[in-house]
Design an enzyme around this catalytic site. Structure first.
Site, PDB file in Angstrom:
ATOM      1  N   ALA A  65      34.263  22.730  30.374  1.00 28.27           N
ATOM      2  CA  ALA A  65      34.460  24.182  30.349  1.00 28.27           C
ATOM      3  C   ALA A  65      33.132  24.881  30.634  1.00 28.27           C
ATOM      4  O   ALA A  65      32.061  24.364  30.287  1.00 28.27           O
ATOM      5  CB  ALA A  65      34.978  24.600  28.984  1.00 28.27           C
ATOM      6  N   GLY A 110      36.156  19.024  29.405  1.00 24.58           N
ATOM      7  CA  GLY A 110      37.328  19.311  30.240  1.00 24.58           C
ATOM      8  C   GLY A 110      37.363  18.462  31.505  1.00 24.58           C
ATOM      9  O   GLY A 110      38.436  18.195  32.046  1.00 24.58           O
ATOM     10  N   GLU A 113      39.047  15.509  30.418  1.00 30.60           N
ATOM     11  CA  GLU A 113      40.456  15.827  30.162  1.00 30.60           C
ATOM     12  C   GLU A 113      41.263  15.882  31.467  1.00 30.60           C
ATOM     13  O   GLU A 113      42.389  15.414  31.532  1.00 30.60           O
ATOM     14  CB  GLU A 113      40.570  17.157  29.407  1.00 30.60           C
ATOM     15  N   GLU A 133      32.501  18.234  23.007  1.00 34.44           N
ATOM     16  CA  GLU A 133      32.971  19.474  22.379  1.00 34.44           C
ATOM     17  C   GLU A 133      32.627  19.634  20.902  1.00 34.44           C
ATOM     18  O   GLU A 133      32.231  20.705  20.461  1.00 34.44           O
ATOM     19  CB  GLU A 133      34.500  19.617  22.530  1.00 34.44           C
TER      20      GLU A 133
HETATM   21  N1  COA Z   1      29.057  25.322  31.765  1.00 32.00           N
HETATM   22  C1  COA Z   1      28.314  26.151  32.509  1.00 32.00           C
HETATM   23  N2  COA Z   1      27.262  25.768  33.237  1.00 32.00           N
HETATM   24  C2  COA Z   1      26.950  24.464  33.211  1.00 32.00           C
HETATM   25  C3  COA Z   1      27.672  23.524  32.461  1.00 32.00           C
HETATM   26  C4  COA Z   1      28.787  24.005  31.724  1.00 32.00           C
HETATM   27  N3  COA Z   1      29.590  23.181  31.014  1.00 32.00           N
HETATM   28  N4  COA Z   1      27.111  22.300  32.618  1.00 32.00           N
HETATM   29  C5  COA Z   1      26.069  22.474  33.452  1.00 32.00           C
HETATM   30  N5  COA Z   1      25.968  23.769  33.800  1.00 32.00           N
HETATM   31  C6  COA Z   1      24.968  24.373  34.692  1.00 32.00           C
HETATM   32  C7  COA Z   1      23.655  24.591  33.964  1.00 32.00           C
HETATM   33  O1  COA Z   1      23.700  25.774  33.218  1.00 32.00           O
HETATM   34  C8  COA Z   1      22.681  24.644  35.124  1.00 32.00           C
HETATM   35  O2  COA Z   1      22.758  25.874  35.781  1.00 32.00           O
HETATM   36  P1  COA Z   1      21.544  26.963  35.671  1.00 32.00           P
HETATM   37  O3  COA Z   1      20.337  26.239  36.151  1.00 32.00           O
HETATM   38  O4  COA Z   1      21.996  28.071  36.556  1.00 32.00           O
HETATM   39  O5  COA Z   1      21.498  27.338  34.231  1.00 32.00           O
HETATM   40  C9  COA Z   1      23.261  23.609  36.090  1.00 32.00           C
HETATM   41  O6  COA Z   1      24.633  23.466  35.739  1.00 32.00           O
HETATM   42  C10 COA Z   1      22.587  22.263  35.970  1.00 32.00           C
HETATM   43  O7  COA Z   1      22.646  21.858  34.616  1.00 32.00           O
HETATM   44  P2  COA Z   1      21.344  21.459  33.773  1.00 32.00           P
HETATM   45  O8  COA Z   1      21.681  21.590  32.315  1.00 32.00           O
HETATM   46  O9  COA Z   1      20.145  22.187  34.258  1.00 32.00           O
HETATM   47  O10 COA Z   1      21.187  19.926  34.192  1.00 32.00           O
HETATM   48  P3  COA Z   1      20.737  18.711  33.262  1.00 32.00           P
HETATM   49  O11 COA Z   1      20.689  17.524  34.163  1.00 32.00           O
HETATM   50  O12 COA Z   1      19.543  19.046  32.474  1.00 32.00           O
HETATM   51  O13 COA Z   1      21.972  18.494  32.245  1.00 32.00           O
HETATM   52  C11 COA Z   1      24.271  18.281  31.562  1.00 32.00           C
HETATM   53  C12 COA Z   1      23.261  18.231  32.715  1.00 32.00           C
HETATM   54  C13 COA Z   1      25.664  18.203  32.156  1.00 32.00           C
HETATM   55  C14 COA Z   1      24.016  17.102  30.641  1.00 32.00           C
HETATM   56  C15 COA Z   1      24.096  19.596  30.786  1.00 32.00           C
HETATM   57  O14 COA Z   1      24.134  20.663  31.715  1.00 32.00           O
HETATM   58  C16 COA Z   1      25.151  19.819  29.735  1.00 32.00           C
HETATM   59  O15 COA Z   1      25.078  19.267  28.647  1.00 32.00           O
HETATM   60  N6  COA Z   1      26.177  20.646  30.063  1.00 32.00           N
HETATM   61  C17 COA Z   1      27.207  20.987  29.131  1.00 32.00           C
HETATM   62  C18 COA Z   1      28.265  19.915  29.089  1.00 32.00           C
HETATM   63  C19 COA Z   1      29.289  20.213  28.012  1.00 32.00           C
HETATM   64  O16 COA Z   1      28.975  20.304  26.846  1.00 32.00           O
HETATM   65  N7  COA Z   1      30.560  20.366  28.430  1.00 32.00           N
HETATM   66  C20 COA Z   1      31.661  20.607  27.555  1.00 32.00           C
HETATM   67  C21 COA Z   1      31.879  22.048  27.360  1.00 32.00           C
HETATM   68  S1  COA Z   1      33.155  22.348  26.165  1.00 32.00           S
END
Ligand code: COA
Length: 259
Positions: A65, A110, A113, A133
Site C-alpha cells: 500500500a 499488498g 497479497e 504491516e
Molecule cells: N508507499 C509509498 N512509497 C513507497 C513505498 C510505499 N509502500 N515503498 C517505497 N516507496 C517509495 C519511497 O518513498 C521512495 O520514494 P521517494 O524517494 O520519493 O520518497 C522510493 O519508493 C524508493 O524507496 P526507498 O525507501 O528510498 O528505497 P529503499 O531501498 O531504501 O527501501 C523498501 C525500499 C521497499 C524496503 C522501503 O521503501 C519500504 O520499507 N517501503 C515500505 C514497504 C511497506 O511497509 N509496505 C507495506 C505497506 S502497508
C-alpha cells in the site's frame, strides 16, 4: 502523468504491469482503481488465455500500500473500511483464466497479497517477500492473513505476519510461497515461456481445474470430491477434450478452441 497500470495483449497473454516504478509500484488509489479494471478487461477479452502480473522498473514487483496516502487522506479509518467492503482484489478471484505473478525485487504487504491472489508465483533470485504491516500498526486487508496460511501453513504464516521478516526467493521457494525461482535476467523469458505453455492448454480445463483446486481449501473433502466430479463431467462434454484425444491418436499438436 503515466498510467498506473498497463495492459498489453500479445499472443494470448495479457501482460498487466504495475507502473509506478518511482514509488516501487506502491498501490495508491489510482492503482487500486486501475488494477481490477485491467484484470476484468483481460478476463473479458476472448483473445486472452493467460494473465501475467508484474512490476515496472528494476527494483520492485510491488512495495504494498502507498504509505504516503495513509497520512494524506482525511480519515484513514474510513479509507481502510472502504477497502474492506469494496474489495478490489475480488477481480482476481472472479477470473477463470490462469493468473501468473512474475515477482522481482521487493514484494511486500499488498504486493504479496496480490501475488497470493494469483494462481502461480514465479520469482527472480532477487525477490524479497514479506508482510511488514504489523510493524506499521496495521495488518493485511485484501486476503493476506487468509491466503498465506492456505499456501504455506499456519505456523509460517504467523511467523511472517508477526515478525514482518522478508524472505529470500530461495526461502520462499522452499516453503512453497513461490513455486519457481529463476535468475533475475531470465525472469521475463521464463515468465513468457510459462505463460505460453499455459495459453496453449485447453482453456475450459484450465478454468475448471483452477476452480476445483481453489475450492479445495474451503470445502470438506467429500463436497470437494463431489465438485471435482461435476467439473470433470462438464469437461467430458467439451470439444477440446475430443480434440486432445484425436491429436494424440494422430500424433499431432492439438489446437484448442475453448469450447
Ligand atoms: N508507499 C509509498 N512509497 C513507497 C513505498 C510505499 N509502500 N515503498 C517505497 N516507496 C517509495 C519511497 O518513498 C521512495 O520514494 P521517494 O524517494 O520519493 O520518497 C522510493 O519508493 C524508493 O524507496 P526507498 O525507501 O528510498 O528505497 P529503499 O531501498 O531504501 O527501501 C523498501 C525500499 C521497499 C524496503 C522501503 O521503501 C519500504 O520499507 N517501503 C515500505 C514497504 C511497506 O511497509 N509496505 C507495506 C505497506 S502497508
Amino acid at each position: 502523468m503515466s498510467e498506473p497500470v498497463l495492459l498489453e495483449i500479445a499472443d494470448a497473454v495479457a501482460w498487466i504491469t504495475l507502473n509506478r516504478p518511482e514509488a516501487m509500484n506502491a498501490l495508491n488509489t489510482a492503482t487500486r482503481d486501475a488494477l481490477p479494471k485491467a484484470i476484468r478487461a483481460a478476463e473479458a477479452d476472448p483473445a486472452v488465455r493467460v494473465i501475467v502480473l508484474r512490476g515496472a522498473g528494476e527494483r520492485a514487483f510491488c512495495a504494498g500500500a502507498d504509505i504516503k496516502e495513509f497520512v494524506e487522506v482525511p480519515s484513514p479509518a474510513e479509507y481502510r473500511q472502504s477497502r474492506v467492503h469494496d474489495s478490489w482484489i475480488r477481480a482476481f478471484d472472479e477470473t477463470r483464466k490462469p493468473i501468473v505473478a512474475s515477482i522481482h525485487g521487493i514484494c511486500l504487504g499488498g504486493g504479496l497479497e496480490i501475488a497470493l491472489a494469483c494462481d502461480i508465483r514465479i520469482a527472480a533470485e532477487d525477490a524479497l517477500i514479506g508482510l511488514p504491516e504489523t510493524g506499521l500498526g496495521i495488518m493485511t486487508g485484501v486476503g493476506g492473513s487468509q491466503r498465506l496460511p492456505r499456501v504455506v501453513g499456519l505456523g509460517l504464516a504467523l511467523d511472517m505476519m508477526l515478525t514482518g521478516d522478508r524472505l529470500s526467493a530461495a526461502r520462499s521457494r522452499e516453503i512453497g510461497l513461490v513455486t519457481r525461482v529463476v535468475p533475475r535476467a531470465e525472469l521475463h523469458a521464463a515468465t513468457a515461456a510459462l505463460a505460453a505453455h499455459l495459453a496453449a492448454r485447453p482453456p475450459m480445463a484450465m478454468a475448471l481445474a483452477k476452480e476445483a483446486v481453489r475450492a479445495a481449501m474451503d470445502l470438506p473433502l467429500r463436497e470437494g470430491m463431489r465438485l471435482e466430479v461435476d467439473l470433470l463431467t462438464l469437461l467430458l462434454n467439451t470439444e477440446d477434450r475430443l480434440e486432445a484425444a484425436r491429436a494424440f491418436r494422430e500424433k499431432r499438436k492439438p489446437r484448442f478452441s475453448g469450447r
